[in-house]
Design an enzyme around this catalytic site. Structure first.
Site, mmCIF file in Angstrom:
data_model
loop_
_atom_site.group_PDB
_atom_site.id
_atom_site.type_symbol
_atom_site.label_atom_id
_atom_site.label_comp_id
_atom_site.label_asym_id
_atom_site.label_seq_id
_atom_site.Cartn_x
_atom_site.Cartn_y
_atom_site.Cartn_z
ATOM 1 N N GLU A 77 -3.588 -9.570 0.647
ATOM 2 C CA GLU A 77 -4.299 -10.823 0.421
ATOM 3 C C GLU A 77 -3.539 -11.729 -0.563
ATOM 4 O O GLU A 77 -4.053 -12.160 -1.587
ATOM 5 C CB GLU A 77 -5.713 -10.566 -0.091
ATOM 6 C CG GLU A 77 -6.600 -9.901 0.929
ATOM 7 C CD GLU A 77 -8.037 -9.735 0.478
ATOM 8 O OE1 GLU A 77 -8.924 -9.597 1.342
ATOM 9 O OE2 GLU A 77 -8.291 -9.744 -0.739
ATOM 10 N N GLU A 129 -9.471 -6.343 7.518
ATOM 11 C CA GLU A 129 -10.625 -5.981 6.697
ATOM 12 C C GLU A 129 -11.854 -6.767 7.137
ATOM 13 O O GLU A 129 -11.771 -7.961 7.418
ATOM 14 C CB GLU A 129 -10.392 -6.325 5.209
ATOM 15 C CG GLU A 129 -9.371 -5.509 4.481
ATOM 16 C CD GLU A 129 -9.319 -5.900 3.005
ATOM 17 O OE1 GLU A 129 -10.327 -6.427 2.483
ATOM 18 O OE2 GLU A 129 -8.270 -5.695 2.378
#
EC number: 3.2.1.23
Length: 686
Positions: A166, A323
């Site tokens: 991320e 995710e």
């Protein structure tokens, strides 16, 4: 939109194939074995096989375990985990473990810590506490990435590399001295001379004229509003720096381990605006995304919107949902558990928009740490739980859906154009309204189309529009001369363009177009706006077609007799003036909507715009708004994903096709989607 690298999907180890080497959808989670005693690992892999897991992301936050000191390495535990997973037929998306530096590194080199716009140091104690421009951090991180690549390049479990995690989630904007030096270098590359920078930044205003690049700083805390083009360029720079970091890790991995695909998990969701993912997509072999539901009336629409945009950032090729959550998250003010059916529905809606991998954060719910209340595939309650049973059922469903692996999204008749730079620019300070939300306006149009049963593609700016009957460009604030010419060609060539308030206002330097708004789109739209008329937060304005506008209105003068006024303001200082217009342009048209109507309020005008473009819903009237239809195409078949958007059963018998996944519908001889259910129907490609 960046040029894409050749698409390379997961390198599936032979041990992971359930039946020979046939196609399969990837299914799994982030796996953090270092959080658990060794005896738990054996139960983990047993339960993974039971749930149908065939891939896990490993090592994401493991730097401190892998490198306990500057010249100390401990790979033994990771070797054992990799071997165990391989022995049980589970592939590994292996992270470079560089997402968060260990305490020894920040103690030895505190100069890698980020600095806020107000000059505060961002200290260790959470994650991602590193400067994207720090040469010291980069040297350590690339050394770790190289060590990982050399050690595991030939491991039979390795399916892909996972760069960091991320990127930019917590450190997109750093205002340190390292950032200042890198910003100046970026500006030299962009402008060449300080004179060109002065021209682009409009520094004649407020005595900001520079005589050397060394005088330029990031937009740190200032006495008033910082230069708007300086702010915009710093956003561009910050996205570019992290893109460059992604590329640096990728190059290290490719040098040491050629042939293994490389990805990094994006965050196309909500207000994650700092990273221009359309620009980043060219740096990875396949696009990956993380997505978490936000509460609200448009929560499911937003999931669909984000998955749709991710699929188009990926160029229609398969992408990886890295995710999402099995149930509750831990970071919202109130963290609600998912209702029965939501886990499968949310997962399959991503697949509907092109994902060939469905993964969760995380495999086993942590017993300690900041995310211990974040749901997982194995919750605190253990495998004897509704959550685990639901993910095992989902694993079985994904195995049945294997035939659609590698298929691509079918082009929709309507495009919604999404532009990161307009997003950045239109929400800066010193604007007519601080209430404007770029992504919300785009989402409203998407929701309105969903409610009418019309499929739309959410496409990055720069995507060719010629094959779309209609293209909606909400708040296309920044329009270059060349972009304006492209939009004119699109409309005159038979396309139907829709723009909204605060579009066509500035050029690429955030300089206002002169002569009236919407700048270079004035002639195409056949209107001229002298002044904006934004509305207060509690203010509304009625339209004569029954619509109610909020947020914005415009003082429109119609300048072309070919303009049709679709709605006028019915009250206030602009009563009787045009609010929504459409002008014939060549074989197409160009429409302008000057106020925010919201998802429900767009229904009326959208009906007229769709009709003029020759676009109708693909769903029967009785299903519109109740289900979402998304279509994938491949292998001579169309795969219709029919998603129940309600908490009530919905009969879909009229849609025909072969039911590919019997678990998606029930009801005797009829086809009835249960509440929040998803069915996949196979039709011959047509």
């Amino acid at each position: 939109m960046a040029a894409a690298r050749p698409h390379r999907w997961l390198r599936w180890p032979e041990s992971t194939a359930p039946r020979g080497s046939g196609p399969r959808l990837a299914y799994g989670a982030d796996y953090n074995p270092e959080q658990w005693p060794r005896e738990v690992w054996d139960e983990d892999v047993r339960l993974m096989r039971e749930a149908g897991v065939n891939i896990v992301s490993l090592g994401i936050f493991s730097w401190a375990r892998l490198q306990p000191g500057p010249d100390e390495w401990d790979f033994a535990w990771l070797d054992e985990a990799m071997d165990l997973l391989h022995a049980n037929g589970i592939a590994v998306d292996l992270a470079t473990a560089t997402a968060s530096p260990p305490p020894w590194l920040t103690t030895l080199h505190p100069e890698i810590l980020p600095v806020t716009a107000t000059g505060e140091t961002v200290w260790p104690g959470a994650r991602q506490h590193w400067r994207p421009t720090s040469p010291v951090f980069r040297s350590y991180a690339l050394r770790l990435a190289d060590a990982m690549a050399r050690r595991y390049a030939d491991h039979p479990a390795l399916a892909a590399w996972h760069v960091s995690n991320e990127l930019g989630c917590h450190n997109i904007y750093d205002y340190s001295d390292d950032a200042a030096a890198a910003f100046r270098t970026w500006l030299r590359d962009r402008y060449g001379t300080v004179e060109q920078l002065n021209a682009a930044w409009g520094t004649a205003f407020w005595s900001q004229h520079y005589t050397a690049f060394d005088q330029v700083l990031p937009p740190r805390l200032a006495a008033s509003h910082p230069n708007p083009t300086q702010q915009l360029d710093f956003k561009r720079f910050s996205s570019d720096v992290l893109k460059g970091y992604l590329r640096a890790e990728r190059e290290v991995l490719e040098a040491a381990a050629p042939g293994i695909p490389v990805t990094s998990n994006f965050m196309v969701m909500g207000e994650s605006r700092g990273m221009n993912y359309a620009d980043w997509a060219g740096e990875v072999d396949f696009v990956s995304n993380d997505h978490y539901m936000r509460p609200g009336a448009q929560a499911l629409d937003e999931l669909s919107f984000s998955a749709n945009l991710t699929g188009n950032i990926a160029g229609g090729r398969p992408w990886f949902l890295m995710e999402h959550s099995t149930s509750a998250v831990n970071w919202q003010p109130v963290n609600r558990a998912k209702a029965p059916g939501e886990t499968a529905r949310d997962s399959l809606l991503h697949v509907a928009h092109g994902a060939d991998a469905v993964c969760f954060f995380q495999w086993r719910q942590s017993a300690a740490g900041a995310e211990k209340y974040h749901s997982a595939m194995v919750p605190h309650a253990g495998p004897d739980s509704a959550v685990f049973r639901s993910v095992a059922e989902l694993g079985a469903r994904l195995e049945r859906l294997a035939p659609l692996t590698g298929s691509h999204r079918k082009r929709a008749p309507v495009a919604i154009v999404f532009d990161w730079e307009s997003w950045w620019a239109c929400e800066q300070d010193s604007h007519p309204s601080s209430l404007l939300r770029y992504r919300q306006e785009a989402l409203d149009w998407y929701s309105a189309l969903l409610s009418r049963g019309v499929r739309a593609d959410v496409v990055p700016l720069g995507t060719p529009l010629e094959d779309y009957r209609m293209a909606i460009a909400p708040v296309l604030h920044m329009v270059t001369e060349e972009r304006a010419k492209e939009l004119v060609r699109y409309a005159e060539g038979g396309g139907h363009l829709v723009a909204t308030y605060f579009s066509g206002v500035v050029d690429e330097n955030d300089h206002a177009w002169l002569g009236g708004y919407p700048g270079p789109l004035r002639e195409l739209m056949g209107i001229r706006i002298e002044e904006f008329a934004p509305l207060q937060a509690d203010e509304q304005v009625r339209l004569d077609d029954g619509g109610v506008g909020t947020l914005w209105s415009d003082d429109i003068t119609v300048t072309d007799p070919r303009v049709e006024v679709l709605a006028s303001y019915a009250e206030g200082p602009r009563a009787g003036q045009a609010a929504i217009t459409r002008r014939q342009a060549g074989m197409g048209s160009a429409a302008y909507v000057s106020t925010r109507l919201g998802a429900q309020g767009l229904a009326g005008v959208l009906s007229r715009l769709l009709a003029s473009a020759g676009v109708s819903g693909e769903l029967p009237p009785g299903l519109r708004g109740r289900v979402e239809l998304a279509v994938r195409v491949g292998g001579g078949a169309e795969y219709w994903f029919v998603v129940n958007r309600t908490a009530e059963p919905v009969d879909i018998a009229g849609l025909g096709g072969e039911l590919l996944d019997p678990a998606g519908a029930a009801g005797g001889g009829t086809r009835v989607l249960p509440p929040r259910g998803v069915a996949v129907l196979r039709h011959p490609a047509g």
